[in-house]
Scaffold this active site. Structure first.
Site, PDB file in Angstrom:
ATOM      1  CG  ASP A  13       8.243   5.186  11.969  1.00  8.44           C
ATOM      2  OD1 ASP A  13       7.201   4.867  11.367  1.00  8.44           O
ATOM      3  OD2 ASP A  13       8.357   5.157  13.206  1.00  8.44           O
ATOM      4  CG  HIS A  41       3.184   2.961   4.153  1.00  9.17           C
ATOM      5  ND1 HIS A  41       4.390   2.427   4.495  1.00  9.17           N
ATOM      6  CD2 HIS A  41       2.296   1.957   4.170  1.00  9.17           C
ATOM      7  CE1 HIS A  41       4.226   1.133   4.713  1.00  9.17           C
ATOM      8  NE2 HIS A  41       2.969   0.825   4.524  1.00  9.17           N
TER       9      HIS A  41
END
Ligand code: IMP
Length: 427
Positions: A13, A41
């Site tokens: 992340d 994403h």
């Protein structure tokens, strides 16, 4: 810049998707090498948000070529829905899927959830997307299904053999494959195979040919170094190689073909799931970072654990990956915090040291040693930064960046200060 690998330097992340999308303006071919729909994403283009789990991140670029490598594990249902959506949003996109990638089956997800439940407090905190059980079958070989099997019509016998074994395994958790409806499962797989067949090829051959022809390629990693099955904080890791070695095995190319390796890290630290996290903030500053950075999992919606930047993690990741440059993301999120801390080493007993260790028994004992920085009250607009570049950034944020760069001795070439691809400074 013939080829660049993009790798997460922390616990995933880090904003790799945003960086890949930004760089995909130059290199239109993006190949993903590991993981599956555990990743997520988020890419924002012209205020529109795209959330992708399997397709690589440059997906929204015109004329993009997207490659899903053999190191990935693919859930056909998710893959098909992402392809359908993308074809609508970006009709010029081309998609290629490795015939050697492994298929995530419904029973993998049941096993993932069942095993986690049974582990109780010792659970990993997986995304429940069947990732671990699919890679387990890959290693077990005889019970694995690859994309090749899905698209080449030799499914029936293989599936019957596999299901017998899987039902045996699932009986432990009081359930069965497809609730016993094997006909439906078989039909779903045949339909998926028919849909996917035109996209499937030998992607290793294709990538090597593109490199021979001098094309620019991006190799996109999912998750991050500390979630790597070998080099991460085992067992609180994912089941694939998220580090640069995964580029070679997960795409079928030589290490000699990777020209640049960009390590992406956030201006602070986050992690999802269980496992030690030395700089975690369980107070209102942690909440503030979570809300300001929208730190909620793209895949599961789980709140991410947030903490100060743990700097020794980055040299550890650099050692494994050999970063040639760095990208820092989410610098803007720290705006308004009066005093910002950075972990510059650890206290172990009476001894201070800089070294990060992924060994969890050691990691839980490490107490961070912090350096404190004055914060900055406001952040300039995109227009101001476009005009002034890095010099337009708040003075204290530049001090923060300079300290990090000196500590790491790898240049920070990309600074991301917002979700839009335009919110990026590159040098
Ligand atoms: P799995 O990959 O679903 O097996 O999950 C294993 C561990 O990796 C868990 O702690 C997950 O939260 C974490 N994880 C997996 N994918 C990601 C990701 O894309 N970002 C952050 N953490 C992830």
């Amino acid at each position: 810049m013939p080829s660049l690998a993009i790798v997460g330097a922390q616990w995933g992340d880090e904003g790799k998707g945003k960086i890949v999308d930004f760089l995909a303006g130059k290199a239109k071919t993006i190949a993903r090498f590991n993981g599956g729909a555990n990743a997520g994403h988020t890419v924002v283009v012209n205020r529109k948000t795209y959330k992708l789990h399997l397709l690589p991140s440059g997906a929204i670029r015109k004329n993009a070529t997207l490659i899903l490598g053999n190191g990935m594990v693919l859930d056909p249902e998710i893959l098909i829905s992402e392809i359908k959506l993308l074809k609508k949003e970006n009709p010029t996109v081309k998609i290629y899927i490795s015939d050697k990638a492994h298929v995530v089956m419904p029973y993998h997800k049941l096993l993932d959830v069942g095993k986690e439940k049974r582990l109780k407090a010792a659970k990993i905190g997986t995304t429940a997307r069947g990732i671990g059980p699919t890679y387990m079958d890959k290693a077990r070989r005889s019970e694995a299904l690859r994309v090749y099997d899905l698209v080449n019509g030799n499914l029936q016998d293989k599936l019957e053999f596999i299901l017998k074994n899987k039902n045996h395994e699932l009986s432990d958790f009081g359930t069965k494959v497809g609730n016993g409806d094997l006909g439906q499962l078989f039909n779903d797989l045949v339909m998926a195979g028919k849909f996917l067949k035109p996209y499937v090829c030998d992607t290793s051959a294709m990538i090597n040919e593109l490199l021979d022809a001098g094309s620019l390629l991006i190799f996109e990693g999912a998750q991050g170094t500390l979630l790597d099955i070998d080099h991460g904080t085992f067992p609180y890791v994912t089941a694939s190689n998220a580090t640069v070695g995964g580029v070679c095995t997960g795409l079928g190319i030589s290490p000699k073909r990777i020209d640049e390796i960009i390590g992406v890290f956030k201006a602070y630290t986050t992690r999802v799931g269980e496992g030690p996290f030395p700089t975690e903030l369980l107070d209102k500053t942690g909440n503030r970072i979570r809300e300001g950075g929208k730190e909620y999992g793209t895949t599961t919606g789980r709140p991410r654990r947030c903490g100060w930047l743990d700097l020794p993690i980055v040299p550890y990741s650099a050692r494994i990956n050999g970063f040639t440059q760095l990208a820092i993301t989410k610098l803007d999120v720290l705006t308004g915090i009066e005093k910002i801390k950075v972990c510059i080493g650890y206290k172990k007993g009476k001894v201070n040291g800089q070294l990060f260790t992924p060994n969890i028994d050691e990691l839980v004992k490490l107490k961070p040693v912090y350096k404190e920085f004055d914060g900055w009250e406001s952040f300039p607009s995109r227009a101001q930064i476009r005009r002034g570049g890095k010099r337009a950034l708040p003075k204290n944020s530049r001090k923060y960046l300079k300290f990090i760069e000196d500590y790491l001795s790898v240049p920070i070439k990309i600074i991301s200060y917002g979700p839009d691809r335009k919110d990026t400074i590159s040098s």
